[in-house]
Write an enzyme that holds these catalytic residues in place. Sequence first.
Site, PDB file in Angstrom:
ATOM      1  N   THR A 180      -7.509 -69.488  60.886  1.00  0.00           N
ATOM      2  CA  THR A 180      -7.372 -68.035  60.866  1.00  0.00           C
ATOM      3  C   THR A 180      -8.706 -67.401  60.505  1.00  0.00           C
ATOM      4  OG1 THR A 180      -6.129 -66.193  59.907  1.00  0.00           O
ATOM      5  CG2 THR A 180      -6.701 -67.962  58.413  1.00  0.00           C
ATOM      6  N   ASN A 228      -8.369 -64.470  58.950  1.00  0.00           N
ATOM      7  CA  ASN A 228      -7.789 -63.466  58.074  1.00  0.00           C
ATOM      8  C   ASN A 228      -7.840 -63.946  56.618  1.00  0.00           C
ATOM      9  OD1 ASN A 228      -5.864 -61.993  56.612  1.00  0.00           O
ATOM     10  ND2 ASN A 228      -4.645 -61.574  58.445  1.00  0.00           N
ATOM     11  N   GLU A 277      -6.950 -67.948  72.336  1.00  0.00           N
ATOM     12  CA  GLU A 277      -5.972 -67.082  72.975  1.00  0.00           C
ATOM     13  C   GLU A 277      -4.584 -67.665  72.797  1.00  0.00           C
ATOM     14  OE1 GLU A 277      -5.665 -64.759  76.891  1.00  0.00           O
ATOM     15  OE2 GLU A 277      -7.553 -65.892  76.919  1.00  0.00           O
ATOM     16  N   ASP A 302       2.182 -69.548  63.208  1.00  0.00           N
ATOM     17  CA  ASP A 302       2.452 -68.468  64.142  1.00  0.00           C
ATOM     18  C   ASP A 302       3.821 -67.911  63.773  1.00  0.00           C
ATOM     19  OD1 ASP A 302       1.317 -67.008  66.351  1.00  0.00           O
ATOM     20  OD2 ASP A 302       3.069 -67.640  67.472  1.00  0.00           O
TER      21      ASP A 302
HETATM   22  P1  IMP Z   1       0.573 -63.987  63.623  1.00  0.00           P
HETATM   23  O1  IMP Z   1       1.543 -65.022  63.084  1.00  0.00           O
HETATM   24  O2  IMP Z   1      -0.619 -63.836  62.728  1.00  0.00           O
HETATM   25  O3  IMP Z   1       0.259 -64.248  65.054  1.00  0.00           O
HETATM   26  O4  IMP Z   1       1.250 -62.543  63.592  1.00  0.00           O
HETATM   27  C1  IMP Z   1       2.592 -62.355  63.604  1.00  0.00           C
HETATM   28  C2  IMP Z   1       3.008 -60.890  63.650  1.00  0.00           C
HETATM   29  O5  IMP Z   1       4.410 -60.918  63.356  1.00  0.00           O
HETATM   30  C3  IMP Z   1       2.393 -59.977  62.584  1.00  0.00           C
HETATM   31  O6  IMP Z   1       1.315 -59.267  63.100  1.00  0.00           O
HETATM   32  C4  IMP Z   1       3.561 -59.057  62.244  1.00  0.00           C
HETATM   33  O7  IMP Z   1       3.641 -58.029  63.177  1.00  0.00           O
HETATM   34  C5  IMP Z   1       4.769 -59.949  62.422  1.00  0.00           C
HETATM   35  N1  IMP Z   1       5.133 -60.623  61.153  1.00  0.00           N
HETATM   36  C6  IMP Z   1       5.062 -61.959  60.883  1.00  0.00           C
HETATM   37  N2  IMP Z   1       5.449 -62.223  59.623  1.00  0.00           N
HETATM   38  C7  IMP Z   1       5.749 -61.028  59.087  1.00  0.00           C
HETATM   39  C8  IMP Z   1       6.184 -60.646  57.790  1.00  0.00           C
HETATM   40  O8  IMP Z   1       6.349 -61.454  56.849  1.00  0.00           O
HETATM   41  N3  IMP Z   1       6.388 -59.322  57.608  1.00  0.00           N
HETATM   42  C9  IMP Z   1       6.206 -58.393  58.588  1.00  0.00           C
HETATM   43  N4  IMP Z   1       5.782 -58.689  59.793  1.00  0.00           N
HETATM   44  C10 IMP Z   1       5.556 -60.016  60.059  1.00  0.00           C
END
Ligand code: IMP
Length: 208
Positions: free
Chosen positions: A10, A12, A43, A72
Amino acid sequence: MSAPRLALATNNRGKLREFAQLLTGCGFELVTPADLGITFEVEETGSSFEANAKLKAEAAAALCGLPALADDSGLEVDALGGRPGVYSARYAGGDRTSADLTEEQQVQIVLDEMRGVPEDARTARFRCVIAIAAPGRETRTVEGVFEGRIAHAPRGANGFGYDPIFLVPSQGVTSAELDPATKNAMSHRGEAARKALPLLQELARARD
Ligand code: IMP
């Protein structure tokens, strides 16, 4: 002896902080590709959380030359046929995606799509898949789910993403009203991390 390192797939810093807490005692020191001076960009082309988590973990392991962990996650709303699903981060309604929307706008889109949907049909869940990739080993995945309902209006200031409209029925609040420790104890990410912990401990021991 210093702990072996695990790359967290990540960019982040918030995710690093959250995982450092969730994976305390895993036997690894967590580092990001950026900590190693490596640019990490993948991607997310998979059609499932599992496929995307694997993609990210394997890419980070190859780039960093270290075992790697990726997650994810997203929101699945039953009345919307499981959307936003894997598109949660860039959901723009229906089958549209956009990288330009704020989280508040995305929350509003889901609320608009859920207008008129009765209480008992507002079921939803957050899902999280964690993948652990290590050179010479098959990639392992674990999953956590957090069941809830879609609220009628946003509430609460903690968390991120769809938390303000995710009602946690057992608590009578949204996940944006939970303190972080309570959310970790109940959440999809917390459950997946607890399942990942023994896999990482075994991997760390194997690398001693
Ligand atoms: P990624 O897993 O970083 O690709 O992002 C997953 C997306 O799902 C985030 O940007 C949120 O929009 C949503 N999401 C995942 N987990 C949570 C959570 O614990 N609270 C709120 N939104 C979530």
